[in-house]
Design an enzyme around this catalytic site. Structure first.
Site, PDB file in Angstrom:
ATOM      1  N   GLY A 141     -16.372  33.064  22.990  1.00  0.00           N
ATOM      2  CA  GLY A 141     -15.409  32.016  23.317  1.00  0.00           C
ATOM      3  C   GLY A 141     -15.840  31.202  24.515  1.00  0.00           C
ATOM      4  O   GLY A 141     -15.047  30.505  25.127  1.00  0.00           O
ATOM      5  N   SER A 195     -22.714  34.229  23.892  1.00  0.00           N
ATOM      6  CA  SER A 195     -22.822  33.208  22.847  1.00  0.00           C
ATOM      7  C   SER A 195     -21.433  32.671  22.546  1.00  0.00           C
ATOM      8  O   SER A 195     -20.453  33.090  23.148  1.00  0.00           O
ATOM      9  CB  SER A 195     -23.419  33.821  21.579  1.00  0.00           C
ATOM     10  OG  SER A 195     -22.457  34.676  20.983  1.00  0.00           O
ATOM     11  N   LYS A 196     -21.400  31.765  21.580  1.00  0.00           N
ATOM     12  CA  LYS A 196     -20.125  31.154  21.196  1.00  0.00           C
ATOM     13  C   LYS A 196     -19.097  32.205  20.802  1.00  0.00           C
ATOM     14  O   LYS A 196     -17.913  32.001  20.973  1.00  0.00           O
ATOM     15  CB  LYS A 196     -20.340  30.240  19.984  1.00  0.00           C
ATOM     16  CG  LYS A 196     -20.907  28.894  20.323  1.00  0.00           C
ATOM     17  CD  LYS A 196     -20.767  27.996  19.116  1.00  0.00           C
ATOM     18  CE  LYS A 196     -21.950  27.051  19.040  1.00  0.00           C
ATOM     19  NZ  LYS A 196     -21.993  26.312  17.800  1.00  0.00           N
ATOM     20  N   ARG A 197     -19.583  33.304  20.238  1.00  0.00           N
ATOM     21  CA  ARG A 197     -18.686  34.389  19.833  1.00  0.00           C
ATOM     22  C   ARG A 197     -17.757  34.807  20.966  1.00  0.00           C
ATOM     23  O   ARG A 197     -16.644  35.252  20.752  1.00  0.00           O
ATOM     24  CB  ARG A 197     -19.511  35.623  19.465  1.00  0.00           C
ATOM     25  CG  ARG A 197     -19.845  35.782  18.027  1.00  0.00           C
ATOM     26  CD  ARG A 197     -20.588  37.087  17.810  1.00  0.00           C
ATOM     27  NE  ARG A 197     -21.731  37.240  18.698  1.00  0.00           N
ATOM     28  CZ  ARG A 197     -21.863  38.197  19.598  1.00  0.00           C
ATOM     29  NH1 ARG A 197     -20.916  39.086  19.757  1.00  0.00           N
ATOM     30  NH2 ARG A 197     -22.944  38.270  20.350  1.00  0.00           N
TER      31      ARG A 197
END
Ligand code: GLU
Length: 488
Positions: free
Chosen positions: A246, A242-244
């Protein structure tokens, strides 16, 4: 009939890594089999879609080099067809009107999730068709649900093999919501059938939708396509990517100096391998080697280190003039102009430097940063390098730089200023001074490029040229001595 595949992203604002991998697998299969690759934007959720979001997807695909043959089609533009399909199923008795309110359904779902599967159908039966028609004519809000037939739904997934679902476990899915809008499962089947898609390649988060869609194809009388479900992608911590992590938008990697062909190579290896040790592949090689047979079920792990490594490999395989162009467009405008001027004055020299720098670089940005000392007069000294190689014994370092300046200054450009000659002189000087060559090379390197690491020092001297190299030695020595006076 020839192969027709599609990529059908929901426009969520960018092309994320998972979407890009799905797009790539479709593209690879299409190119390999001489098929047609269709791009369809699933923008039925009008509130969440916008032209900007569509552009973000299209830009991401273009950057990666995933050109499509048809589209981008807008799913939202076909709403009337979707509705007509639902009404046809209603007429044929394959669907029914459901007047259960959303609140009631939510309550039932909470109380007995299993029973809710059968509830709408029972309620519709109790209501009776005539009453349902009367209430629909009176504009009472209701959904249209598909009547899931009895039996089992089986398909031979191109990745997962034979896959089966008991129809009894499948809820009568909504085709049209109470507001008249078509649902994903209806729209996707209607569109895929309409666009004559015969192989659906997508993420395995859609596996549970597949039996529903197969039942819809059959009910609507359309040929059922083949399916291939690619494994999900996990972050390095083992959680769903996910976006977490990066790793949100594929396009962001462009800004980080990643080459599109390296990104493509990297994405291809998320869930697929050529079955050999080969890892670095050009787009053309990927097309030749790719096959769905070698896509695995097991989740793939996104490893940023591997992306960086692959990027370094691709950087070293690019033709130098191609690399030059990409480095130049990445530089800040001012340095970019200087670099362009120097390049047009001496293209061979410019290529030589790039060739030198790329051997250790892993991104285009890194090459840009390392290029700077060859182009500008003033350079910044890395404090760590300074501490290690200049300031431990400042007198000595400055003295060595002066001696190098004097000695190498006797070597004349252009004919003398060669790696062999410079090495000879430096080593002779070191033995005269009774020190190892490293004692001269380390301070010299800091003076030349401001860093403790660089390509081979003699290559650097040649690439930098006589005048600039000598000026750097003086500047380095001066810098060390002025520091000493400051501190005393
Ligand atoms: N719009 C869906 C998604 O982005 C596509 C699903 C499919 O490929 O059928 O997940």
């Amino acid at each position: 009939m020839s192969l027709r595949v599609r990529f059908a992203p929901s426009p969520t604002g960018y092309l994320h890594v998972g979407g890009a991998r799905t797009a790539l697998f479709n593209w690879l299969v299409a190119r390999k089999e001489n098929g047609v690759f269709v791009l369809r934007i699933e923008d039925t959720d009008r509130d969440r879609s916008s032209d900007d979001m569509v552009r973000a997807i299209v830009d991401g695909m273009s950057w990666l080099g995933l050109e499509w043959d048809e589209g981008p089609y807008s799913q939202g533009a076909a709403v009337e067809r979707h509705k007509a399909e639902a009404l046809r199923l209603l007429e044929e008795g394959k669907a029914y009107r459901d007047f259960t309110s959303p609140e009631e359904l939510a309550r039932l779902r909470r109380e007995d999730p299993d029973a809710v599967i059968h509830f709408p159908r029972q309620a519709a039966a109790e209501l009776g068709e005539a009453e349902a028609e009367r209430r629909a004519a009176a504009d009472e809000p209701h959904a249209i649900r598909f009547r899931v037939p009895e039996g089992e739904t089986i398909w031979k997934d191109r990745v997962h093999g034979s896959t089966r679902f008991r129809n009894a476990d499948i809820e009568d899915l909504v085709l049209l919501r109470a507001d008249g809008s078509p649902t994903y499962n209806l729209a996707v089947v209607s569109d895929d059938a309409h666009m004559e898609i015969n192989l659906v390649i997508r993420g395995d988060d859609h596996i549970s939708n597949t039996p529903k869609q197969i039942l819809l194809y059959e009910a609507l009388g359309y040929p059922v396509p083949e399916f291939a479900h690619a494994p999900m992608i996990l972050g390095p911590d083992g959680k769903r990517l996910s976006k977490r992590h990066g790793a949100a938008a594929v396009g962001e990697y462009a800004g980080q100096g990643i080459l599109p062909e390296a990104m493509m190579n990297f994405l291809a290896l998320l869930g697929w391998s050529p079955g050999t040790d080969e890892e670095v592949m050009t787009p053309q090689e990927l097309v030749e080697r790719f096959s769905l047979d070698r896509v695995v079920k097991k989740a793939a792990v996104f490893d940023p280190e591997k992306l960086a490594w692959l990027n370094g490999q691709h950087l070293n395989r690019l033709p130098l003039d191609d690399l030059a162009e990409r480095v130049l467009t990445q530089l800040d405008p001012e340095l970019g102009q200087v670099a362009r001027d120097r390049q047009s004055a001496d293209p061979a020299w410019f290529s030589q430097i790039l060739d030198l720098l790329r051997a250790r670089a892993r991104t285009l940005d890194e090459i840009g940063v390392k290029l700077r000392p060859y182009l500008v007069d003033e350079i910044a000294y890395n404090p760590k390098a300074v501490k290690k190689h200049w300031l431990k014994r400042p007198d000595e370092a400055a003295d060595h730089l002066d001696a190098l300046h004097a000695r190498l200054g006797q070597v004349l450009s252009p004919n003398g200023w060669t790696e062999e000659r410079l090495e000879e002189e430096l080593r002779a000087l070191a033995s005269e001074r009774e020190v190892g060559a490293g004692k001269l090379i380390h301070p010299l390197r800091v003076a030349l490029v401001g860093e403790a690491v660089s390509p081979g020092i003699f290559e650097v001297l040649v690439a930098m040229g006589r005048d600039r190299s000598l000026a750097r030695m003086s500047a380095g020595s001066l810098w060390i001595r002025s520091r000493e006076t400051d501190e005393s």
